[in-house]
Design a protein around this motif. Structure first.
Motif, PDB file in Angstrom:
ATOM      1  N   ASP A 149       0.817  -1.213   0.000  1.00 52.20           N
ATOM      2  CA  ASP A 149       0.000   0.000   0.000  1.00 52.20           C
ATOM      3  C   ASP A 149       0.855   1.269   0.000  1.00 52.20           C
ATOM      4  N   ARG A 150       1.869   1.285  -0.886  1.00 52.71           N
ATOM      5  CA  ARG A 150       2.639   2.492  -1.155  1.00 52.71           C
ATOM      6  C   ARG A 150       2.393   2.928  -2.589  1.00 52.71           C
ATOM      7  N   LYS A 151       2.521   4.221  -2.837  1.00 48.82           N
ATOM      8  CA  LYS A 151       2.498   4.723  -4.203  1.00 48.82           C
ATOM      9  C   LYS A 151       3.870   4.448  -4.811  1.00 48.82           C
ATOM     10  N   TYR A 152       3.898   4.274  -6.125  1.00 47.50           N
ATOM     11  CA  TYR A 152       5.160   3.869  -6.759  1.00 47.50           C
ATOM     12  C   TYR A 152       5.329   4.566  -8.104  1.00 47.50           C
ATOM     13  N   ILE A 153       6.572   4.992  -8.348  1.00 42.84           N
ATOM     14  CA  ILE A 153       6.966   5.523  -9.651  1.00 42.84           C
ATOM     15  C   ILE A 153       8.164   4.713 -10.131  1.00 42.84           C
ATOM     16  N   GLY A 154       8.014   4.077 -11.267  1.00 42.71           N
ATOM     17  CA  GLY A 154       9.111   3.332 -11.868  1.00 42.71           C
ATOM     18  C   GLY A 154       9.546   3.977 -13.169  1.00 42.71           C
ATOM     19  N   ILE A 155      10.835   3.922 -13.450  1.00 44.79           N
ATOM     20  CA  ILE A 155      11.381   4.443 -14.711  1.00 44.79           C
ATOM     21  C   ILE A 155      12.235   3.344 -15.324  1.00 44.79           C
ATOM     22  N   GLU A 156      11.966   3.026 -16.573  1.00 42.58           N
ATOM     23  CA  GLU A 156      12.670   1.921 -17.221  1.00 42.58           C
ATOM     24  C   GLU A 156      12.940   2.256 -18.696  1.00 42.58           C
ATOM     25  N   LEU A 157      14.187   2.041 -19.101  1.00 44.06           N
ATOM     26  CA  LEU A 157      14.622   2.349 -20.464  1.00 44.06           C
ATOM     27  C   LEU A 157      14.080   1.355 -21.486  1.00 44.06           C
ATOM     28  N   SER A 158      13.927   0.096 -21.078  1.00 42.38           N
ATOM     29  CA  SER A 158      13.543  -0.969 -21.996  1.00 42.38           C
ATOM     30  C   SER A 158      12.028  -1.144 -22.066  1.00 42.38           C
ATOM     31  N   LYS A 159      11.490  -1.088 -23.271  1.00 45.39           N
ATOM     32  CA  LYS A 159      10.064  -1.339 -23.464  1.00 45.39           C
ATOM     33  C   LYS A 159       9.716  -2.775 -23.090  1.00 45.39           C
ATOM     34  N   LYS A 160      10.610  -3.695 -23.391  1.00 45.42           N
ATOM     35  CA  LYS A 160      10.402  -5.113 -23.059  1.00 45.42           C
ATOM     36  C   LYS A 160      10.251  -5.297 -21.554  1.00 45.42           C
ATOM     37  N   TYR A 161      11.139  -4.689 -20.769  1.00 49.60           N
ATOM     38  CA  TYR A 161      11.070  -4.843 -19.317  1.00 49.60           C
ATOM     39  C   TYR A 161       9.845  -4.130 -18.744  1.00 49.60           C
ATOM     40  N   CYS A 162       9.438  -3.041 -19.370  1.00 53.22           N
ATOM     41  CA  CYS A 162       8.209  -2.372 -18.939  1.00 53.22           C
ATOM     42  C   CYS A 162       7.019  -3.325 -19.047  1.00 53.22           C
ATOM     43  N   GLN A 163       6.943  -4.048 -20.151  1.00 55.98           N
ATOM     44  CA  GLN A 163       5.827  -4.969 -20.341  1.00 55.98           C
ATOM     45  C   GLN A 163       5.887  -6.119 -19.345  1.00 55.98           C
ATOM     46  N   ILE A 164       7.100  -6.606 -19.056  1.00 55.69           N
ATOM     47  CA  ILE A 164       7.261  -7.653 -18.045  1.00 55.69           C
ATOM     48  C   ILE A 164       6.753  -7.149 -16.694  1.00 55.69           C
ATOM     49  N   SER A 165       7.110  -5.922 -16.352  1.00 53.49           N
ATOM     50  CA  SER A 165       6.682  -5.339 -15.074  1.00 53.49           C
ATOM     51  C   SER A 165       5.166  -5.246 -14.988  1.00 53.49           C
ATOM     52  N   VAL A 166       4.559  -4.701 -16.021  1.00 49.69           N
ATOM     53  CA  VAL A 166       3.098  -4.537 -16.025  1.00 49.69           C
ATOM     54  C   VAL A 166       2.411  -5.889 -15.891  1.00 49.69           C
ATOM     55  N   ASN A 167       2.904  -6.886 -16.590  1.00 51.45           N
ATOM     56  CA  ASN A 167       2.322  -8.227 -16.497  1.00 51.45           C
ATOM     57  C   ASN A 167       2.441  -8.784 -15.079  1.00 51.45           C
ATOM     58  N   ARG A 168       3.591  -8.569 -14.448  1.00 52.22           N
ATOM     59  CA  ARG A 168       3.777  -9.057 -13.071  1.00 52.22           C
ATOM     60  C   ARG A 168       2.813  -8.363 -12.116  1.00 52.22           C
ATOM     61  N   TRP A 169       2.659  -7.053 -12.252  1.00 53.44           N
ATOM     62  CA  TRP A 169       1.773  -6.309 -11.353  1.00 53.44           C
ATOM     63  C   TRP A 169       0.321  -6.724 -11.545  1.00 53.44           C
ATOM     64  N   LYS A 170      -0.090  -6.871 -12.783  1.00 54.95           N
ATOM     65  CA  LYS A 170      -1.468  -7.276 -13.055  1.00 54.95           C
ATOM     66  C   LYS A 170      -1.731  -8.692 -12.550  1.00 54.95           C
ATOM     67  N   HIS A 171      -0.778  -9.576 -12.731  1.00 54.49           N
ATOM     68  CA  HIS A 171      -0.944 -10.954 -12.257  1.00 54.49           C
ATOM     69  C   HIS A 171      -1.048 -10.983 -10.735  1.00 54.49           C
ATOM     70  N   ALA A 172      -0.167 -10.228 -10.063  1.00 55.41           N
ATOM     71  CA  ALA A 172      -0.195 -10.199  -8.591  1.00 55.41           C
ATOM     72  C   ALA A 172      -1.514  -9.621  -8.081  1.00 55.41           C
ATOM     73  N   LYS A 173      -2.030  -8.619  -8.782  1.00 57.24           N
ATOM     74  CA  LYS A 173      -3.301  -8.017  -8.387  1.00 57.24           C
ATOM     75  C   LYS A 173      -4.442  -9.013  -8.535  1.00 57.24           C
ATOM     76  N   THR A 174      -4.399  -9.781  -9.628  1.00 54.50           N
ATOM     77  CA  THR A 174      -5.441 -10.802  -9.862  1.00 54.50           C
ATOM     78  C   THR A 174      -5.379 -11.895  -8.801  1.00 54.50           C
ATOM     79  N   MET A 175      -4.176 -12.301  -8.434  1.00 52.97           N
ATOM     80  CA  MET A 175      -4.004 -13.348  -7.427  1.00 52.97           C
ATOM     81  C   MET A 175      -4.469 -12.896  -6.057  1.00 52.97           C
ATOM     82  N   ALA A 176      -4.317 -11.579  -5.788  1.00 53.93           N
ATOM     83  CA  ALA A 176      -4.700 -11.040  -4.478  1.00 53.93           C
ATOM     84  C   ALA A 176      -6.200 -10.789  -4.374  1.00 53.93           C
ATOM     85  N   ALA A 177      -6.873 -10.717  -5.503  1.00 55.51           N
ATOM     86  CA  ALA A 177      -8.311 -10.404  -5.518  1.00 55.51           C
ATOM     87  C   ALA A 177      -9.146 -11.563  -4.977  1.00 55.51           C
TER      88      ALA A 177
END
Length: 262
Positions: free
Chosen positions: A234-262
């Motif tokens: 329950d913290r706010k977060y700002i991430g900065i990433e140079l790689s578009k590929k790693y950005c997509q990996i991050s978003v997928n991980r966050w969405k998956h974790a959110k779904t698992m927690a629901a």
């Protein structure tokens, strides 16, 4: 700024951090949790053949330290008074390149206060045959089964606001010991990033160094592990990433974790 994700207090920018940080609001960040590239020629050294997606992990050491200096200089005005910066870093060439010491001197010169120095004991050495001169004092090598977690603060060591903590005694007591015995991340190939710290590292740093609801920044977002910790805590977060590929990996991980927690 190229915002690739914004949901429930989590934001991710697909840009160079030196372009994004100056555009952030001054005195808006409570905590920085990061692990910059170690400058170990990742992908071309004999221990790790997996390179970063687009970042070249091979610079002259002086150039590398100057690059980090520019980043942490730009971060200083963005931190609140009492804000903290935690940097997870290893020393290349079995400790013969003292990157952690150079960062300490750099941060002091920038005006940061030294807050703490933790040892992350991974209980692992990548290659125990890296003896140097085997059974000889000619030129032995000392592989390091640990990395450094350096913590700094802006202007004062004490947080200047009061809010809710989610620390419990069963965590606080062992975590205040300056040696953290935590296994390294073993799922890097599966996740798709060659250099990740385990989730336990940012979980501990976020809980130990910030109140619930604080704003946390990672200028080297990578596979989004710091953001995952913030999402869980329950913290706010700002991430900065140079790689578009790693950005997509991050978003997928966050969405998956959110779904698992629901």
């Amino acid at each position: 700024m190229n915002t690739v994700y914004a949901s429930n207090g989590i934001r991710l920018y697909n840009n160079d951090c030196l372009d994004v940080i100056p555009r952030l609001q001054d005195e808006s960040i409570d905590l920085v949790v990061c692990s910059p590239p170690y400058n170990v020629d990742l992908g071309r050294n004999k221990y790790n053949k997996n390179p970063y997606d687009i970042y070249d992990d091979h610079r002259e050491h002086v150039e590398y330290v100057n690059w980090l200096e520019r980043i942490f200089r730009s971060l200083y005005p963005k931190l609140r008074e009492g804000g903290r910066v935690s940097i997870v870093i290893g020393d290349p060439k079995n400790g013969r390149v003292s990157t952690h010491s150079d960062i300490i001197q750099c941060m002091k010169a920038l005006g940061y206060l030294t807050f703490g120095h933790l040892i992350w004991n991974k209980n692992q050495v990548g290659n125990r045959r890296a003896w140097g001169s085997y059974c000889s004092p000619s030129c032995p090598s000392f592989p390091t089964p640990f990395e450094h977690i350096l913590i700094f603060a802006k202007a004062t060591l004490k947080l200047q606001n009061k809010a809710v903590t989610d620390l419990i005694p069963e965590e606080f007591i062992p975590w205040t010991l300056a040696q953290w015995d935590i296994a390294p991340e073993h799922r890097m190939k599966k996740i798709g990033h060659p250099a990740m710290f385990p989730l336990e590292i940012p979980l501990r740093l976020v809980k130990m160094l910030s109140w619930v609801g604080a704003t946390v920044l990672d200028p080297f977002n990578g596979a989004g592990t710091s953001g995952l910790a913030c999402q869980m805590l329950d913290r706010k977060y700002i991430g900065i990433e140079l790689s578009k590929k790693y950005c997509q990996i991050s978003v997928n991980r966050w969405k998956h974790a959110k779904t698992m927690a629901a």
